[in-house]
Motif scaffolding. Structure first.
Motif, PDB file in Angstrom:
ATOM      1  N   LEU A  11       0.907  -1.604   0.241  1.00 19.21           N
ATOM      2  CA  LEU A  11       0.269  -0.290  -0.115  1.00 19.21           C
ATOM      3  C   LEU A  11       1.244   1.580   0.281  1.00 19.21           C
ATOM      4  N   LYS A  12       1.980   1.209   0.428  1.00 21.95           N
ATOM      5  CA  LYS A  12       3.019   2.124   0.776  1.00 21.95           C
ATOM      6  C   LYS A  12       3.869   2.732  -0.554  1.00 21.95           C
ATOM      7  N   GLU A  13       4.019   1.481  -1.698  1.00 16.49           N
ATOM      8  CA  GLU A  13       3.883   1.885  -2.758  1.00 16.49           C
ATOM      9  C   GLU A  13       3.171   2.376  -3.445  1.00 16.49           C
ATOM     10  N   LEU A  14       2.366   1.789  -2.979  1.00 12.31           N
ATOM     11  CA  LEU A  14       1.126   2.221  -4.197  1.00 12.31           C
ATOM     12  C   LEU A  14       0.583   3.759  -4.056  1.00 12.31           C
ATOM     13  N   GLN A  15       0.874   4.335  -2.800  1.00 11.88           N
ATOM     14  CA  GLN A  15       0.871   5.540  -2.349  1.00 11.88           C
ATOM     15  C   GLN A  15       1.556   6.578  -3.224  1.00 11.88           C
ATOM     16  N   LEU A  16       3.060   6.263  -3.897  1.00 13.25           N
ATOM     17  CA  LEU A  16       3.234   7.010  -4.545  1.00 13.25           C
ATOM     18  C   LEU A  16       4.084   6.252  -6.173  1.00 13.25           C
ATOM     19  N   HIS A  17       3.631   5.067  -6.503  1.00 10.73           N
ATOM     20  CA  HIS A  17       3.221   4.866  -8.115  1.00 10.73           C
ATOM     21  C   HIS A  17       2.274   4.259  -8.154  1.00 10.73           C
ATOM     22  N   GLU A  18       1.560   4.675  -9.631  1.00 11.82           N
ATOM     23  CA  GLU A  18       0.208   4.153  -9.933  1.00 11.82           C
ATOM     24  C   GLU A  18       0.235   2.313  -9.725  1.00 11.82           C
ATOM     25  N   ALA A  19       1.166   2.011 -10.097  1.00 11.24           N
ATOM     26  CA  ALA A  19       1.172   0.584 -10.022  1.00 11.24           C
ATOM     27  C   ALA A  19       2.862  -0.088  -9.412  1.00 11.24           C
ATOM     28  N   VAL A  20       2.306  -1.460  -9.049  1.00 13.70           N
ATOM     29  CA  VAL A  20       3.496  -1.736  -8.375  1.00 13.70           C
ATOM     30  C   VAL A  20       3.574  -3.955  -9.210  1.00 13.70           C
ATOM     31  N   ARG A  21       4.906  -3.553  -8.830  1.00 18.52           N
ATOM     32  CA  ARG A  21       4.921  -5.497  -9.877  1.00 18.52           C
ATOM     33  C   ARG A  21       5.201  -6.192  -9.192  1.00 18.52           C
ATOM     34  N   VAL A  22       5.073  -7.491  -8.992  1.00 19.10           N
ATOM     35  CA  VAL A  22       4.797  -8.939  -7.990  1.00 19.10           C
ATOM     36  C   VAL A  22       6.659  -8.639  -8.313  1.00 19.10           C
ATOM     37  N   THR A  23       6.919  -8.903  -9.146  1.00 18.36           N
ATOM     38  CA  THR A  23       8.655  -9.340  -9.488  1.00 18.36           C
ATOM     39  C   THR A  23       9.273  -8.198  -8.214  1.00 18.36           C
ATOM     40  N   ASP A  24       9.209  -6.702  -8.142  1.00 19.84           N
ATOM     41  CA  ASP A  24       9.969  -5.604  -7.963  1.00 19.84           C
ATOM     42  C   ASP A  24       9.491  -6.116  -5.868  1.00 19.84           C
ATOM     43  N   ILE A  25       8.528  -6.162  -5.868  1.00 24.00           N
ATOM     44  CA  ILE A  25       7.851  -6.080  -4.279  1.00 24.00           C
ATOM     45  C   ILE A  25       8.894  -8.018  -3.383  1.00 24.00           C
ATOM     46  N   ALA A  26       9.113  -8.899  -4.758  1.00 26.39           N
ATOM     47  CA  ALA A  26       9.313 -10.053  -3.506  1.00 26.39           C
ATOM     48  C   ALA A  26      11.171  -9.206  -3.533  1.00 26.39           C
ATOM     49  N   ALA A  27      11.343  -9.146  -4.787  1.00 25.47           N
ATOM     50  CA  ALA A  27      12.545  -9.186  -4.266  1.00 25.47           C
ATOM     51  C   ALA A  27      13.148  -8.005  -3.022  1.00 25.47           C
ATOM     52  N   THR A  28      11.787  -6.702  -3.433  1.00 25.36           N
ATOM     53  CA  THR A  28      12.964  -5.785  -1.551  1.00 25.36           C
ATOM     54  C   THR A  28      12.515  -6.310  -1.250  1.00 25.36           C
ATOM     55  N   LEU A  29      11.422  -7.168  -1.091  1.00 25.54           N
ATOM     56  CA  LEU A  29      11.215  -7.411   0.264  1.00 25.54           C
ATOM     57  C   LEU A  29      12.005  -9.492   1.155  1.00 25.54           C
ATOM     58  N   ASN A  30      12.435 -10.031  -0.020  1.00 28.01           N
ATOM     59  CA  ASN A  30      13.209 -10.892   0.177  1.00 28.01           C
ATOM     60  C   ASN A  30      11.913 -11.977   0.077  1.00 28.01           C
ATOM     61  N   VAL A  31      11.049 -12.006  -0.378  1.00 26.71           N
ATOM     62  CA  VAL A  31      10.297 -12.660  -0.447  1.00 26.71           C
ATOM     63  C   VAL A  31       9.372 -13.896  -1.790  1.00 26.71           C
ATOM     64  N   SER A  32       9.308 -14.602  -2.064  1.00 27.42           N
ATOM     65  CA  SER A  32       8.343 -14.865  -2.968  1.00 27.42           C
ATOM     66  C   SER A  32       7.215 -14.805  -3.361  1.00 27.42           C
ATOM     67  N   GLU A  33       7.235 -14.918  -5.187  1.00 25.72           N
ATOM     68  CA  GLU A  33       6.116 -14.121  -5.891  1.00 25.72           C
ATOM     69  C   GLU A  33       5.441 -14.695  -5.856  1.00 25.72           C
ATOM     70  N   MET A  34       5.114 -16.327  -5.642  1.00 24.21           N
ATOM     71  CA  MET A  34       3.925 -16.410  -4.959  1.00 24.21           C
ATOM     72  C   MET A  34       3.206 -15.453  -3.722  1.00 24.21           C
TER      73      MET A  34
END
Length: 276
Positions: A11-34
């Motif tokens: 939700l924080k990322e969507l306050q800054l950007h119109e959209a977010v990608r699963v791959t980007d968030i997963a890499a940032t948080l070090n969790v799986s894309e699933m």
């Protein structure tokens, strides 16, 4: 990282950007894309984001969306706990306090209920059903007087409307602790609920000192209705997740600004909102 923390980050990322990608968030948080896909699915079902192929988009009418109390009570819990602990230090025996609706002010009520033995003779005015019930159940021999404003119930378990306004216009408090859906340098304190904005403005009129409790996700967010300008605020208490830029900006706009240090695990107060 727990699911509510991951979802809050989305939700924080969507306050800054119109959209977010699963791959980007997963890499940032070090969790799986699933894992991120499941989080987005949850947020989509809650009406907070729109799931799209490969990610998520923010809602066009997010400024008019009012999440319910049960949805928000566990979000940013560590931050809210740190903020509440810092806010509690401002309270002295014999004060008349106002606590508006919201989950951050509720966490202050949790801490306050645990400190009743030392904070005697308080009068607490609130339009929050959750706050009123919690303090009433824990008042014991503290001679804490809980005054409920009355009014029409909102999704955030707050009471608003003409009855609430009439009650507030006859009262005077030393401190008002107020949460906010958004806190913007230009538009001030904002709420997605028009009646709640009007009610919170009345709380401000009836107090000597306004203390805003806002976690880092609330800064530079504009909801539908403005409650008051930043100039009406005496004190802002936030958490240490707030960026340096936001701290410097808002510290220059209000007399008192505090970024509360993280609470230790042992200091985390229980959140009992769901059992009320």
């Amino acid at each position: 990282m727990l699911a509510p923390e991951r979802q809050s980050r989305i939700l924080k990322e969507l306050q800054l950007h119109e959209a977010v990608r699963v791959t980007d968030i997963a890499a940032t948080l070090n969790v799986s894309e699933m894992t991120i896909r499941r989080d987005i699915e949850t947020l989509d079902q809650q009406g907070l984001v729109r799931k799209v192929h490969g990610g998520a988009m923010g809602l066009v009418r997010l400024s008019a969306l009012e999440p319910g109390f049960s949805l928000n009570v566990d979000r940013e819990l560590q931050a809210k706990t740190s903020i509440a602990r810092e806010a509690l230090a401002l309270i002295r025996p014999g004060m008349a306090l106002a606590l508006t609706g919201g989950t951050t002010t509720y966490q202050l009520a949790v801490h306050l209920s645990a400190a009743m033995e030392t904070l005697h003779n308080l009068t607490v005015v609130t339009n929050s059903l959750k706050v009123a019930e919690l303090l009433y159940r824990h008042q014991g021999d503290s001679q804490c007087h809980v005054i409920v404003t009355g009014g029409e119930r909102t999704p955030s378990e707050a009471l608003v409307g003409p009855i609430t306004l009439m009650a507030l216009r006859t009262l005077n408090t030393d401190l008002c602790f107020m949460g906010a859906h958004g806190l913007d340098a230009q538009r001030g304190l904002t709420s997605p609920n028009l009646l709640e904005a009007e009610t919170n403005a009345a709380f401000i009129e009836s107090t000597s000192r306004l203390v805003v409790l806002a976690d880092s996700t609330k800064f530079q967010v504009r909801a539908l209705a403005t409650i008051a300008a930043v100039s009406a605020v005496d004190t802002i208490i936030t958490d240490d997740g707030t960026s340096v830029a936001m701290r410097e900006l808002f510290a220059s706009l209000v007399p008192n600004f505090t970024a509360a240090a993280p609470a230790t695990p042992n200091a985390l107060a229980p959140t009992t909102g769901k059992s009320l």
